[in-house]
Design a protein around this motif. Structure first.
Motif, PDB file in Angstrom:
ATOM      1  N   GLN A  24      11.024 -16.157  34.343  1.00  0.00           N
ATOM      2  CA  GLN A  24      11.574 -17.050  33.311  1.00  0.00           C
ATOM      3  C   GLN A  24      10.154 -16.806  32.725  1.00  0.00           C
ATOM      4  OE1 GLN A  24      13.936 -18.392  33.094  1.00  0.00           O
ATOM      5  NE2 GLN A  24      13.612 -18.880  30.953  1.00  0.00           N
ATOM      6  N   LEU A  25       9.381 -16.751  32.506  1.00  0.00           N
ATOM      7  CA  LEU A  25       8.011 -16.702  31.761  1.00  0.00           C
ATOM      8  C   LEU A  25       8.157 -15.057  31.009  1.00  0.00           C
ATOM      9  CD1 LEU A  25       5.359 -18.176  30.417  1.00  0.00           C
ATOM     10  CD2 LEU A  25       3.889 -17.420  32.017  1.00  0.00           C
ATOM     11  N   SER A  27      10.540 -13.237  30.861  1.00  0.00           N
ATOM     12  CA  SER A  27      12.158 -13.238  30.106  1.00  0.00           C
ATOM     13  C   SER A  27      12.137 -13.731  28.549  1.00  0.00           C
ATOM     14  CB  SER A  27      13.113 -13.405  30.640  1.00  0.00           C
ATOM     15  OG  SER A  27      13.263 -15.025  30.823  1.00  0.00           O
ATOM     16  N   GLU A  28      10.887 -15.140  28.783  1.00  0.00           N
ATOM     17  CA  GLU A  28      10.789 -15.660  27.127  1.00  0.00           C
ATOM     18  C   GLU A  28      10.212 -14.617  26.768  1.00  0.00           C
ATOM     19  OE1 GLU A  28       9.129 -19.196  27.783  1.00  0.00           O
ATOM     20  OE2 GLU A  28      11.138 -20.094  28.864  1.00  0.00           O
ATOM     21  N   TYR A  29       8.793 -14.026  26.765  1.00  0.00           N
ATOM     22  CA  TYR A  29       7.584 -12.991  26.072  1.00  0.00           C
ATOM     23  C   TYR A  29       8.603 -12.674  25.744  1.00  0.00           C
ATOM     24  CZ  TYR A  29       3.650 -15.790  27.275  1.00  0.00           C
ATOM     25  OH  TYR A  29       2.642 -16.595  26.939  1.00  0.00           O
ATOM     26  N   LEU A  31      11.850 -11.759  24.992  1.00  0.00           N
ATOM     27  CA  LEU A  31      12.770 -12.524  24.494  1.00  0.00           C
ATOM     28  C   LEU A  31      12.077 -12.985  23.149  1.00  0.00           C
ATOM     29  CD1 LEU A  31      15.888 -12.698  23.506  1.00  0.00           C
ATOM     30  CD2 LEU A  31      15.424 -15.162  24.299  1.00  0.00           C
ATOM     31  N   HIS A  32      11.130 -12.950  23.000  1.00  0.00           N
ATOM     32  CA  HIS A  32      10.486 -13.707  22.240  1.00  0.00           C
ATOM     33  C   HIS A  32      10.214 -12.073  20.862  1.00  0.00           C
ATOM     34  CE1 HIS A  32      10.834 -18.432  22.139  1.00  0.00           C
ATOM     35  NE2 HIS A  32      10.147 -17.452  22.730  1.00  0.00           N
TER      36      HIS A  32
END
Length: 157
Positions: A24-25, A27-29, A31-32
């Protein structure tokens, strides 16, 4: 902060989370970092249209080609996170949408432009990733995990 330096920071953070299987972490980085590059890419294309032969606006500014490569890497990294989670539809959807967008960007540039060549190269990379993940997904669906694991890359881009 320079967009390229900011992108590199987000990728390093995402890579660290990836190595620790914090999907999850990671994918967030990733995606940003995709959002960051997409924010700067249209501006570069507009500037390039005004001066089509000039790739670099000044010696310390990021080129359109650099941004395209960064975008492709971030997309491939995010797709790898989805593949590790066996979220095949999301993985394929991301790669196919990205491929379509890069092909549209390529049509906006002159064929002799450096960015056009880079776009072609990155389109090929995305096609390769689509194929690789399709093989992994198919192997996984037929319950042959040894083949599926061999097809998944051991690292990110």
């Amino acid at each position: 902060m320079d967009p390229l330096a900011h992108w590199q920071h987000l990728q390093r953070q995402g890579n660290q989370a990836f190595r620790q299987a914090q999907w999850q972490l990671a994918s967030e980085y990733y995606l940003h970092s995709i959002i960051l590059i997409r924010h700067h890419l249209p501006l570069k294309l507009h500037q390039q249209t005004a001066q089509p032969r000039i790739m670099m606006l000044s010696s310390n500014q990021t080129t359109t080609a650099d941004l395209v490569i960064c975008l492709s890497i971030a997309i491939q990294n995010l797709a790898e996170v989805y593949a590790r989670q066996q979220r095949w539809r999301r993985c394929h959807s991301l790669l196919k949408r990205a491929l379509g967008r890069l092909q549209l960007l390529q049509q906006q540039l002159d064929a002799i432009d450096n960015a056009s060549v880079v776009l072609l190269q990155e389109c090929c990379s995305l096609r390769r990733e689509i194929y690789r993940h399709t093989l992994s997904c198919n192997a996984n669906m037929t319950n042959t995990p040894t083949i599926a694991m061999a097809l998944l890359s051991s690292s990110i881009h």
